[in-house]
Design a protein around this motif. Structure first.
Motif, short mmCIF file in Angstrom:
data_model
loop_
_atom_site.label_atom_id
_atom_site.label_comp_id
_atom_site.label_asym_id
_atom_site.label_seq_id
_atom_site.Cartn_x
_atom_site.Cartn_y
_atom_site.Cartn_z
N GLU A 1002 39.46 31.68 41.47
CA GLU A 1002 39.95 32.42 40.31
C GLU A 1002 40.70 33.66 40.76
O GLU A 1002 40.18 34.48 41.53
N ILE A 1003 41.95 33.80 40.28
CA ILE A 1003 42.77 34.96 40.65
C ILE A 1003 42.15 36.25 40.16
O ILE A 1003 42.27 37.30 40.79
N SER A 1004 41.45 36.23 39.01
CA SER A 1004 40.84 37.45 38.47
C SER A 1004 39.74 37.97 39.39
O SER A 1004 39.56 39.20 39.52
N VAL A 1005 39.03 37.08 40.05
CA VAL A 1005 38.00 37.51 40.98
C VAL A 1005 38.62 38.17 42.19
O VAL A 1005 38.15 39.20 42.69
N ARG A 1006 39.70 37.57 42.69
CA ARG A 1006 40.38 38.16 43.85
C ARG A 1006 40.94 39.54 43.51
O ARG A 1006 40.88 40.47 44.31
N ILE A 1007 41.52 39.65 42.35
CA ILE A 1007 42.05 40.96 41.94
C ILE A 1007 40.92 41.99 41.83
O ILE A 1007 41.09 43.17 42.17
N ALA A 1008 39.73 41.59 41.36
CA ALA A 1008 38.62 42.52 41.18
C ALA A 1008 38.10 43.09 42.50
O ALA A 1008 37.42 44.13 42.51
N THR A 1009 38.42 42.43 43.61
CA THR A 1009 37.95 42.95 44.90
C THR A 1009 38.83 44.08 45.44
O THR A 1009 38.41 44.79 46.36
N ILE A 1010 40.04 44.24 44.91
CA ILE A 1010 40.98 45.24 45.47
C ILE A 1010 40.41 46.66 45.39
O ILE A 1010 40.48 47.40 46.39
N PRO A 1011 39.87 47.14 44.25
CA PRO A 1011 39.31 48.50 44.25
C PRO A 1011 38.21 48.71 45.27
O PRO A 1011 38.12 49.78 45.88
N ALA A 1012 37.37 47.69 45.48
CA ALA A 1012 36.30 47.84 46.48
C ALA A 1012 36.89 47.96 47.89
O ALA A 1012 36.42 48.77 48.71
N PHE A 1013 37.92 47.15 48.20
CA PHE A 1013 38.59 47.29 49.50
C PHE A 1013 39.19 48.69 49.67
O PHE A 1013 39.13 49.29 50.75
N GLY A 1014 39.80 49.19 48.60
CA GLY A 1014 40.38 50.54 48.68
C GLY A 1014 39.32 51.60 48.93
O GLY A 1014 39.53 52.55 49.70
#
Length: 1202
Positions: A1002-1014
Motif C-alpha cells: 500500500e502506497i499510503s503505508v509507505r508514505i506514512a513512514t517518511i515522517p519517522a525517517f525524517g
C-alpha cells in the motif's frame, strides 16, 4: 532605679544634702537650694577660700559642724555656681542640646564633667519605651522622643527631634561633630578591649621554670595575632638598627596591614618590650615560682587546695616513665578522695536544707534579735557592725557607699575581708555567716565557718581601730579613695545583690544598657540572660521592655539566629504559662507584623506557629489566626508567606472551634492560588495535611472538602473551552493528590474491622513500594494512622475484607467507589485530549489513588468502571460495533492506560496494558477515527524508558497487522516514539520495522513512514544508521514509480523542511538542498495548477526555514538560489504575494554572495546559527503571518535597513 542610685539630674550638693539627715528640703547648708543659679564672677586669689567648689571635679569640701567649710571663714564674695550644679540644672530642665554643647566645650578645655560624660554615653537616657505610657504628658527626664529603631544618641537626629522642633543648621553640626568624636572614642575603646582580651588570653599560659628554649614542633603552639604583630614590630626594629634597610622595606611590604612606625598599632594598652637583643640576652634568666591562688569569696575547702597540689605533683610524675605505676595508684586515690568530697558536699547541703526548715519556724525571734543587734553600739575595742536590713523596693544588696559615709575604721597589720553568700532568694535579711580570711605579714590563716540558715544570718563585722580620731577626719581621709558612685554604672557597681530577686532587678536595670554595646554578630549570646530575667522579674513594665529587646535584639536576624530566638520564646512560654504568653509575647509579635525588614516579619510568622501550643485556645483561633491571615494576604515576601503557611498548619492542629472551618478553607484556597512556588509547596507539605486532619475530625472531608475541589476542577474545564488555565487546574489536582493519604486513613479507621486491629505478636513488614513516596512526612499514611505496626495490621485486614467480604456496610469506602470514582471518570471525559499537561496531571492522580488503595481495590473497583465506559471486548474490534464509540477518542483512553494500567508492573499487568493499546490502535484505525487519544498515550508512556520495549511490541503488532489502516497508524506512531528511544533500540527495532513498512504494497503505508525517517535523521548520530535512512529517502525520490505520487512529494518536502535546520549539516548540504532544487524544477513542469500550488507552498515553507541556516557560497549559487528562482516562477502565476517575498529573498542572497570576500570552508558551519535557526524561523513566520495582502508591504520585509 533604686532609691540609693545616683540621679543624673541632681548635683553633688543635692545628693550630699539628701544624705545628711534633716537637711534634704529645708534649704539649709549643703542643699542645692542654697546656691545661686546665676553664674558669679570667679573669686580672687584670696577670695576663693575653702568654701569654693571645684568646678572640674564636682567634689565639694566637707562641711564643718556649723555648716561652713572646714578650715575657712565666711567668704567675702558669693560663691560661684559649680559647673556640676549647672550641668545638673540643664539636664533637669531638659536643655539637652545646651548641655551637649556645654559638655563639648568642657572637653575641649580639658575640664570634662563625669556627670555629663556618663549621661551622654548612656544610650538608655535617650530611649522611650512604649510598653507602658507615662503617667504625665511630658517626657520623663532623660528621655527623648525617637522614631523607629533609633535608640542611641549616636543615631539620634536632634535637628529633627529636638525639643522645639526647629531644624537648625548649627545644632546639626554640633550633633554630627559629637557623633564623630563618639565614633572615634568607640574605635579606640574597641581596640583597647580587643588588645586587652588578647593579652589576657596570653597571660593564661603559665611560665615554666628552668625550661630549655629549644624549638619543639611537637609542642609549639600556633602564633597568635597579637604575638605576630609584636614580633613583626621587634624584628623590623632590629633590622633598622643593624642597618638592613632593604630587608626592612621588603619585610614591611609583606606585612602591609601593620604600621611599623607606631607601637600602638600593635596594642593600645600593651607596654613595649625590650628589643630583640636584650630579650635574647635575658632569655632564661627569669624564674617564676608557682603559686596556689584562690578567691576568698568562693569558700574553698583545704582539701581542694591539697587536691590541686596533688594534681600538679601527679602531672610531674606522669612525665617520668619510671614512675608511671606509682602515678596510677595516686590517681586512683585521688578519684576516691574526690568521690568522698562530693558525698560530703551533698550531705552538707542536705543538712543545711534541714536546718533552714527548722530555723524558718523561728524567723520572727531571729528577726527581733537581728534588729536588736543592729541597734547596738559596741565598745571602741571591739568590732563595728555594718547595717544589713534594707527595704525590698531597691533590692537587698551591699552598698559600698555606706562604708564611705559611716565606716571610719583604719587598716592595721591585721586586715579582715568578708563576702556574704546568698542561699535563699526569698529572705529579707542576710542569712549566711561571713567567710573571713585574716592576712598578717608573717602568715596567712583561713577560717571557713559553716554556712548558716537564712534566718540565722549575722551582720558582717569589721575590725575597728583603737584610735581617737574624729569621724569627720576619717570621712575626709576616706574621700581620697576615688570611687565612681555618682553615675548610673557606679551606682550599680557599688551594690551587691543579696537575693535572686535583687539579681533580677539588677539585670532588668542593666541589660537595656548592655545590649546596644554588644556586637550584632554576638547578640544571640544575650538571649538566655534576657529570657531568664524576663521570666523572673517582678515588674511587668520591665518584663515588657526585656521582651521588646529580645525581638529587636538583631536588626536582620538570619535563620540560625531566628531559631535561637524562637527556642527562647518556647522556653519562656513553657515556664510562664498561657496567660503571660498572651499578655507579654503576643504584643511583641503584633508590633512587628508590618516591620520594614522581611527577616523581622519572618520571625513573627515563625513565632506564631512555635507559640501555638502554649496559647489559650480562644487566642489561637482568633487573634493569632487573624494575624497570620493578614500576613498571608498582605506580605510581599515569599519567605514570609511560606512561614505563614507553615504556622497556619500548626495552628490547624490546635483549633477545636468548628466555626473556623470556613475560614480555614478560604485560607487553603488563597494559599493554593499564591503566585510563589515556595508557598504552594509549603501548602502541600504542611497546611493541607493539617487542615485535612481537622476536616476528617469534623466529618467534612468526604462531604465538603473533596467535592468542592472537584466542582472547582469541573468549572475550570468548562471555562477552558476557549483557553484552558492549565496552571490553575494543576494546583487543584495537586491538592486532590495531597488529600489521598488522609482519605485512605479515614477509610481504614472507619472500616468494619477497625475494632479488631490489635497488635499481637510479630507484625509483618509493609513493602517499601506499597505506597507512593510522600511529598511530606505529614502525607505518610503510617504517620496519620499512628505507627507502621498499626498500619500493617490494618492493611492485612483491609486486603482480606476486600477479597472475601467486599464493601458491604463500609460507608467511607462505598463513597469512594460509588461517588468519587464515577465523578472523576466523568470529569476525565471532558478533558481536551491534546492538552498534554492536563492529561499528565489526571494520570498522576489516578496512579496515586490506585497505588494508595491497593491492587485488589484497583482490580475490583477501578478497572471495571473504566472498562464499562470504554466497552473494550473481543466484539469491540468489529468496525460495525465501534463506529459510533466516541469515548475512545477522549482523554479517558490515555488516563486509563497511563494512570491505572501502569500502577503495577507485573507480567499480567504489562500484558493487560499491551492488549489495551493494541485494541485501541486497531479500533481507531478501522473506524477512521482521530488518533489523538492514542498519540497522547504514547507520549505519556514514552516519557518513561521502562515502557519503550512495551510500546515497540505494540507497534510491531501494527506492522504485521493484516489491515493497511492499522499498518499506516503504526508507521505514524513511530514518529512519536523515536525521539525518546535510545539509538540501540532505534537501530535494532525501529529502523527494521520502518524499512519493512516502506516496502508495503500500500502506497499510503509507505508514505506514512517518511515522517519517522525524517525524525531519525534529526535525532540519531550513528553514521551507518543515517546512511540507511538516507538511502531509503533517496529511493522515494529517485524511484520512477513515485514520480507522479503527489502526496509522497508533499510529505517529503514537508519532512525535509522540518528536519533540515536541525539535521546534520552534511545531510542538509548533500541531500536536502539538492533534492529541494530538483523538486522545484520538476514542479515548474506540473500541468495541474492545484497540485503545482500545493507543492509550491510546501517548498516556500521549506526554503523559509532553511534560509535561517548557514549555507556555503557554492551551495547558495548551485542549489539554493536556483531553487528559489524556480519557486518564484511558480508563484508568479499562482500566488503573487509569495512572489514578492521570494524576490526579496533572492536579492538578499545575491547580495550576500557578492559581499562575501572570504570563502569559508564547508565544514566550518556556524554552530550558533544552527542553534538559533529554529527560533529565527519562528520569528520569521510570525512576521509573515502579520503581513497584509499589500505587495508593497511584503516587498519591504527584506529591504536592508539604512
Amino acid at each position: 532605679m533604686a532609691a540609693s542610685s545616683v540621679n543624673p539630674f541632681l548635683s553633688d550638693s543635692d545628693e550630699e544634702g539628701e544624705r545628711k539627715a534633716g537637711k534634704g528640703k529645708d534649704g539649709g547648708p549643703g542643699s542645692a537650694a542654697s546656691l545661686p543659679l546665676t553664674p558669679q564672677p570667679e573669686a580672687g586669689p584670696g577670695g576663693g577660700g575653702g568654701g569654693a567648689v571645684r568646678a572640674g571635679s564636682g567634689e565639694a569640701a566637707g562641711p564643718g559642724p556649723g555648716g561652713l567649710p572646714l578650715g575657712a571663714e565666711a567668704p567675702p564674695l558669693p560663691p560661684r555656681v559649680p559647673l556640676d550644679t549647672l550641668a545638673a540644672q540643664l539636664l533637669r530642665d531638659q536643655y539637652i542640646l545646651t548641655a551637649l554643647e556645654f559638655h563639648t566645650e568642657l572637653q575641649e578645655a580639658g575640664r570634662e564633667l563625669p556627670r555629663l560624660r556618663d549621661y551622654f554615653s548612656n544610650p538608655g537616657n535617650f530611649e522611650r519605651h512604649t510598653a507602658t505610657p507615662p503617667k504625665e504628658p511630658g517626657p520623663a527626664p532623660g528621655q527623648l522622643n525617637r522614631a523607629g529603631s533609633i535608640s542611641t544618641l549616636d543615631s539620634l537626629d536632634f535637628a529633627r527631634y529636638s525639643d522645639d522642633g526647629n531644624r537648625e543648621t548649627d545644632e546639626r553640626v554640633a550633633v554630627l561633630e559629637f557623633e564623630l568624636r563618639k565614633a572615634k572614642e568607640t574605635i579606640q575603646s574597641l581596640r583597647a578591649n580587643l588588645t586587652q582580651a588578647a593579652a589576657f588570653t596570653e597571660s593564661d599560659v603559665p611560665l615554666q621554670e628552668g625550661r630549655n628554649y629549644k624549638s619543639s614542633p611537637e609542642i609549639q603552639e600556633a602564633v597568635k595575632p597579637l604575638e605576630k604583630r609584636a614580633l613583626n614590630f621587634l624584628v623590623n626594629e632590629y633590622l633598622l638598627k643593624i642597618n638592613y634597610k632593604l630587608t626592612s622595606i621588603t619585610f614591611s611590604d609583606e606585612n602591609d596591614d601593620q604600621d611599623f612606625e607606631l607601637w600602638d598599632d600593635v596594642g593600645l594598652n600593651i607596654p613595649k618590650p625590650p628589643d630583640l637583643l636584650q630579650l635574647y640576652r635575658e632569655c632564661g634568666s627569669h624564674a617564676t615560682s608557682s603559686k596556689e591562688m584562690t578567691d576568698v569569696a568562693v569558700g574553698v575547702q583545704p582539701s581542694e587546695l591539697e587536691a590541686r597540689s596533688n594534681a600538679n605533683e601527679l602531672a610531674t610524675l606522669m612525665e617520668q616513665p619510671q614512675l608511671q605505676e606509682q602515678a596510677k595508684i595516686v590517681h586512683e586515690l585521688q578519684n576516691q578522695l574526690s568521690m568522698l568530697n562530693n558525698e560530703k558536699i551533698s550531705l552538707a547541703s542536705h543538712i543545711r536544707q534541714l536546718k533552714s526548715e527548722i530555723q524558718a519556724l523561728k524567723q520572727q525571734n531571729f528577726a527581733a534579735v537581728a534588729t536588736a543587734t543592729d541597734s547596738m553600739v559596741l565598745p571602741s575595742t571591739t568590732t563595728e557592725q555594718v547595717p544589713q536590713i534594707r527595704p525590698m523596693d531597691s533590692g537587698e544588696y551591699l552598698d559600698i557607699r555606706s562604708f564611705e559615709s559611716n565606716s571610719w575604721s583604719a587598716e592595721k597589720e591585721e586586715t579582715s575581708t568578708s563576702c556574704p553568700i546568698d542561699t535563699n532568694a526569698d529572705s529579707n535579711r542576710f542569712a549566711v555567716a561571713p567567710v573571713t580570711v585574716t592576712l598578717t605579714p608573717r602568715h596567712k590563716e583561713t577560717e571557713l565557718p559553716a554556712v548558716r540558715p537564712p534566718s540565722a544570718r549575722e551582720p558582717v563585722q569589721f575590725n575597728k581601730p583603737n584610735r581617737t580620731l574624729s569621724p569627720a577626719f576619717h570621712q575626709a581621709l576616706l574621700s581620697f579613695c576615688r570611687m565612681a558612685t555618682d553615675s548610673r554604672l557606679g551606682a550599680e557597681v557599688s551594690r551587691i545583690a543579696d537575693s535572686e530577686q535583687c539579681v533580677m532587678l539588677m539585670l532588668g536595670r542593666c541589660l537595656p544598657h548592655i545590649v546596644p554595646n554588644v556586637l550584632l554578630a554576638k547578640r544571640e549570646e544575650l538571649i538566655p540572660l534576657i529570657l531568664c530575667t524576663a521570666c523572673l522579674h517582678p515588674e511587668p513594665k520591665e518584663r515588657d521592655q526585656l521582651l521588646h529587646i529580645l525581638f529587636n535584639l538583631i536588626k536582620r536576624p538570619d535563620d540560625e539566629q531566628r531559631q535561637m530566638i524562637l527556642t527562647g520564646c518556647v522556653a519562656f512560654a513553657r515556664h510562664v504559662g498561657p496567660t503571660r504568653v498572651e499578655a507579654e509575647l503576643l504584643p511583641q509579635c503584633w508590633e512587628q507584623i508590618n516591620h520594614k525588614y522581611p527577616e523581622r516579619r519572618l520571625l513573627v510568622a515563625e513565632a506564631c506557629g512555635a507559640l501555638a501550643p502554649y496559647l489559650p485556645k480562644e487566642i489561637r483561633s482568633s487573634l493569632v489566626l487573624s494575624m497570620l491571615q493578614q500576613m498571608l494576604t498582605e506580605d510581599k515576601a515569599d519567605l514570609v508567606r511560606e512561614a505563614v503557611i507553615k504556622s497556619l498548619g500548626i495552628i490547624m492542629a490546635y483549633i477545636d472551634d468548628p466555626d473556623k472551618y470556613v475560614q480555614g478553607f478560604e485560607l487553603q484556597m488563597s494559599a493554593l492560588n499564591d503566585p510563589s512556588e515556595r508557598v504552594i509547596n509549603a501548602t502541600h507539605q504542611v497546611f493541607l495535611p493539617a487542615f485535612a486532619a481537622w476536616t476528617t475530625e469534623l466529618g467534612k472531608l468526604q462531604s465538603h472538602l473533596i467535592p468542592t475541589l472537584l466542582s472547582n476542577i469541573e468549572k475550570i474545564l468548562r471555562d477552558g473551552e476557549h483557553g484552558l488555565d492549565e496552571h490553575k487546574l494543576h494546583l487543584h489536582l495537586s491538592a486532590m493528590q495531597s488529600l489521598i493519604p488522609p482519605l485512605f486513613a479515614l477509610v481504614l479507621k472507619n472500616a468494619p474491622f477497625a475494632s479488631k486491629a490489635k497488635l499481637h505478636g510479630e507484625v509483618p513488614q509493609i513493602e517499601v513500594t506499597r505506597f507512593p513516596r510522600p511529598a511530606s512526612p505529614l502525607q505518610d499514611v503510617a504517620t496519620i494512622i499512628g505507627s507502621r505496626e498499626q498500619l500493617s495490621v490494618l492493611l492485612q485486614l483491609y486486603d482480606n475484607q476486600l477479597e472475601n467480604e467486599g464493601t458491604t456496610g463500609w460507608e467511607n469506602l462505598l463513597w469512594v467507589v460509588n461517588q468519587l470514582l464515577p465523578h472523576l471518570i466523568e470529569t476525565v471525559g471532558k478533558i481536551n485530549v491534546t492538552s498534554t499537561s492536563c492529561v499528565h496531571d489526571f494520570s498522576r492522580y489516578f496512579w496515586r489513588l490506585c497505588r494508595t488503595f491497593g491492587k485488589i481495590f484497583t482490580n475490583t473497583k477501578v478497572k471495571p468502571q473504566f472498562q464499562e465506559i470504554l466497552r473494550l471486548s473481543e466484539e469491540a474490534v468489529d468496525v460495525s460495533a465501534t463506529a459510533g464509540n466516541g469515548v475512545l477518542t477522549k482523554a479517558t483512553v490515555p488516563i486509563y492506560a497511563t494512570g491505572v494500567l501502569t500502577c503495577y508492573n507485573q507480567e499480567e499487568d504489562r500484558k493487560l496494558l499491551v492488549g489495551f493499546l493494541e485494541d485501541v490502535m486497531t479500533t481507531l484505525s478501522l473506524s477512521h477515527a482521530p488518533l489523538d487519544s492514542l498519540k497522547a498515550s504514547f507520549v505519556e508512556l514514552g516519557a518513561n524508558p521502562a515502557y519503550h520495549e512495551l510500546l515497540l511490541t505494540v507497534l510491531w503488532y501494527g506492522v504485521v497487522h493484516t489491515s493497511a489502516l492499522v499498518r499506516c497508524t503504526a508507521a505514524r506512531m513511530f514518529e512519536l516514539l523515536v525521539k525518546g528511544v535510545n539509538e540501540t533500540l532505534v537501530a535494532q527495532r525501529v529502523v527494521p520495522a520502518l524499512i519493512t513498512l516502506s516496502s508495503d504494497p500500500e502506497i499510503s503505508v509507505r508514505i506514512a513512514t517518511i515522517p519517522a525517517f525524517g525524525t531519525i535523521m534529526e535525532t540519531v548520530t550513528q553514521r551507518e544508521l543515517l546512511e540507511r535512512v538516507k538511502m531509503q529517502l533517496a529511493s522515494f525520490l529517485e524511484d520512477p514509480q513515485y514520480h507522479d505520487q503527489h502526496s509522497l512529494h508533499m510529505e517529503i518536502i514537508k519532512t525535509l523542511g522540518r528536519v533540515g535546520p536541525n539535521a546534520e549539516p552534511r545531510f542538509r548540504d548533500e541531500f536536502v538542498l539538492p533534492n529541494l532544487h530538483r523538486l522545484a524544477i520538476s514542479n515548474n513542469q506540473q500541468a495541474v495548477d492545484t497540485k503545482r500550488l500545493d507543492i509550491a507552498i510546501q517548498l516556500f515553507e521549506a526554503y523559509s526555514a532553511l534560509s535561517c541556516c548557514f549555507i556555503s557560497e557554492e551551495l547558495m549559487v548551485n542549489h539554493f538560489l536556483p531553487g528559489l528562482k524556480c519557486l518564484r516562477t511558480d508563484m508568479e502565476h499562482l500566488s503573487p504575494e509569495h512572489e514578492v517575498i521570494l524576490s526579496s529573498m533572492i536579492k538578499e542572497c545575491e547580495l550576500k554572495v557578492e559581499n562575501r570576500t572570504v570563502q569559508e570552508p564547508q565544514s566550518s558551519m556556524s554552530i550558533a546559527a544552527s542553534l538559533v535557526s529554529e527560533d529565527t524561523k519562528t520569528r520569521f513566520l510570525n512576521k509573515m503571518g502579520q503581513l497584509s495582502t499589500s505587495g508593497a508591504m511584503l516587498a519591504n520585509v527584506f529591504q536592508r535597513k539604512k
